[in-house]
Design a protein around this motif. Structure first.
Motif, mmCIF file in Angstrom:
data_model
loop_
_atom_site.group_PDB
_atom_site.id
_atom_site.type_symbol
_atom_site.label_atom_id
_atom_site.label_comp_id
_atom_site.label_asym_id
_atom_site.label_seq_id
_atom_site.Cartn_x
_atom_site.Cartn_y
_atom_site.Cartn_z
ATOM 1 N N GLU A 115 2.920 6.741 -14.285
ATOM 2 C CA GLU A 115 3.113 6.674 -12.832
ATOM 3 C C GLU A 115 2.611 5.339 -12.278
ATOM 4 O OE1 GLU A 115 1.064 10.161 -11.467
ATOM 5 O OE2 GLU A 115 2.750 11.494 -11.970
ATOM 6 N N ALA A 116 1.500 4.847 -12.823
ATOM 7 C CA ALA A 116 0.948 3.564 -12.396
ATOM 8 C C ALA A 116 1.895 2.415 -12.751
ATOM 9 C CB ALA A 116 -0.424 3.338 -13.023
ATOM 10 N N GLU A 117 2.472 2.471 -13.949
ATOM 11 C CA GLU A 117 3.439 1.442 -14.358
ATOM 12 C C GLU A 117 4.639 1.446 -13.426
ATOM 13 O OE1 GLU A 117 4.166 2.632 -18.390
ATOM 14 O OE2 GLU A 117 2.502 1.447 -19.184
ATOM 15 N N ASP A 118 5.168 2.647 -13.149
ATOM 16 C CA ASP A 118 6.312 2.764 -12.242
ATOM 17 C C ASP A 118 5.960 2.252 -10.843
ATOM 18 O OD1 ASP A 118 7.747 3.891 -14.325
ATOM 19 O OD2 ASP A 118 7.535 5.965 -13.599
ATOM 20 N N ALA A 119 4.775 2.607 -10.382
ATOM 21 C CA ALA A 119 4.334 2.173 -9.054
ATOM 22 C C ALA A 119 4.217 0.649 -8.984
ATOM 23 C CB ALA A 119 2.998 2.818 -8.702
ATOM 24 N N ASN A 131 0.807 -1.219 0.000
ATOM 25 C CA ASN A 131 0.000 0.000 0.000
ATOM 26 C C ASN A 131 0.844 1.274 0.000
ATOM 27 O OD1 ASN A 131 -2.450 -1.293 -0.170
ATOM 28 N ND2 ASN A 131 -2.803 -1.293 2.018
ATOM 29 N N LYS A 132 2.094 1.147 0.375
ATOM 30 C CA LYS A 132 2.989 2.307 0.406
ATOM 31 C C LYS A 132 3.149 2.919 -0.988
ATOM 32 C CE LYS A 132 7.286 1.358 0.954
ATOM 33 N NZ LYS A 132 8.525 0.863 1.510
ATOM 34 N N ASN A 133 3.108 2.092 -2.042
ATOM 35 C CA ASN A 133 3.397 2.578 -3.394
ATOM 36 C C ASN A 133 2.330 2.296 -4.446
ATOM 37 O OD1 ASN A 133 6.034 3.725 -2.948
ATOM 38 N ND2 ASN A 133 6.747 1.625 -2.639
ATOM 39 N N ASP A 134 1.218 1.689 -4.067
ATOM 40 C CA ASP A 134 0.273 1.276 -5.110
ATOM 41 C C ASP A 134 -0.820 2.301 -5.433
ATOM 42 O OD1 ASP A 134 -1.323 0.992 -2.861
ATOM 43 O OD2 ASP A 134 -2.033 -1.013 -3.382
ATOM 44 N N SER A 135 -0.848 3.411 -4.775
ATOM 45 C CA SER A 135 -1.901 4.417 -5.010
ATOM 46 C C SER A 135 -1.996 4.885 -6.459
ATOM 47 C CB SER A 135 -1.697 5.619 -4.092
ATOM 48 O OG SER A 135 -1.856 5.235 -2.758
ATOM 49 N N PRO A 136 -0.879 5.117 -7.163
ATOM 50 C CA PRO A 136 -1.001 5.561 -8.560
ATOM 51 C C PRO A 136 -1.727 4.557 -9.465
ATOM 52 C CG PRO A 136 1.192 6.036 -7.746
ATOM 53 C CD PRO A 136 0.508 5.186 -6.704
ATOM 54 N N ILE A 137 -1.635 3.289 -9.136
ATOM 55 C CA ILE A 137 -2.322 2.270 -9.940
ATOM 56 C C ILE A 137 -3.824 2.474 -9.844
ATOM 57 C CG2 ILE A 137 -2.715 -0.212 -10.268
ATOM 58 C CD1 ILE A 137 0.063 -0.603 -8.842
ATOM 59 N N TYR A 138 -4.314 2.623 -8.622
ATOM 60 C CA TYR A 138 -5.752 2.778 -8.411
ATOM 61 C C TYR A 138 -6.240 4.154 -8.857
ATOM 62 C CZ TYR A 138 -4.908 -1.544 -6.062
ATOM 63 O OH TYR A 138 -4.516 -2.821 -5.806
#
Length: 182
Positions: A94-98, A64-71
């Motif tokens: 940003e989602a791909e990077d996340a 959850n620390k880094n997955d916010s851009p995906i959602y």
């Protein structure tokens, strides 16, 4: 002779009582030892359960620390007021990077020593989770309601494998899907 008989009987009675108490003490010591083994096993099981729950919270926090851009990207695609194509492209990047960062972070999660019995199973499950995020990163779609079947299958495999570990440890299998969505 009567004078000797009374002390002798008293000595025999005390001796018999002492022998009887010694037998009870040995039995008590054996019971204490046996219950100590039971307590040690229980403590060990408790340690495993506790370590597994701590591991779960650590894993959820790590993802959850880094997955916010995906959602955020997925939500933006279906929003009533969609962002511009440029903004959407930036969000996708940003989602791909996340997703790639989450995969890397998941591979860096260490299995606690208390879970060494399940280490191989947990590591295999973690690899499925990491691959799920990598697959998601590689297949992010601009389409609203895009299906990520391969990624979802890898995630389901992760949940199934972790569920087996939880059941083997005497716990109820958690739903990581519910905890890993922002």
């Amino acid at each position: 002779m009567k004078k000797l008989l009374l002390p002798f009987m008293l000595f025999a009675l005390v001796f018999a009582a002492a022998c009887s108490n010694n037998g009870e003490t040995n039995t008590s010591n054996e019971n204490a030892t046996n219950s100590g083994d039971s307590e040690e096993t229980t403590t060990s099981e408790t340690d495993v359960k506790s370590a597994l729950l701590d591991f779960q919270m650590n894993l959820i926090s790590t993802v959850n620390k880094n997955d916010s851009p995906i959602y955020a990207f997925e939500s933006a695609k279906v929003a009533e007021e969609k962002p511009s194509d440029e903004e959407l492209a930036k969000m996708k990047s940003e989602a791909e990077d996340a997703a790639m960062q989450v995969a890397e972070d998941v591979r860096g999660v260490e299995v606690p020593a208390e879970l060494e019995t399940y280490q191989s199973d947990i590591e295999t499950a973690l690899e499925d989770l990491a691959k799920s995020y990598e697959t998601r990163a590689a297949n992010l779609s601009d389409e609203a309601e895009a299906a990520y079947e391969e990624s979802d299958a890898q995630f389901a495999s992760f949940e199934e494998k972790m569920g087996t570990v939880y059941k083997d440890a005497g716990l109820t299998a958690p739903s990581f899907a519910a905890d890993l969505v922002d």
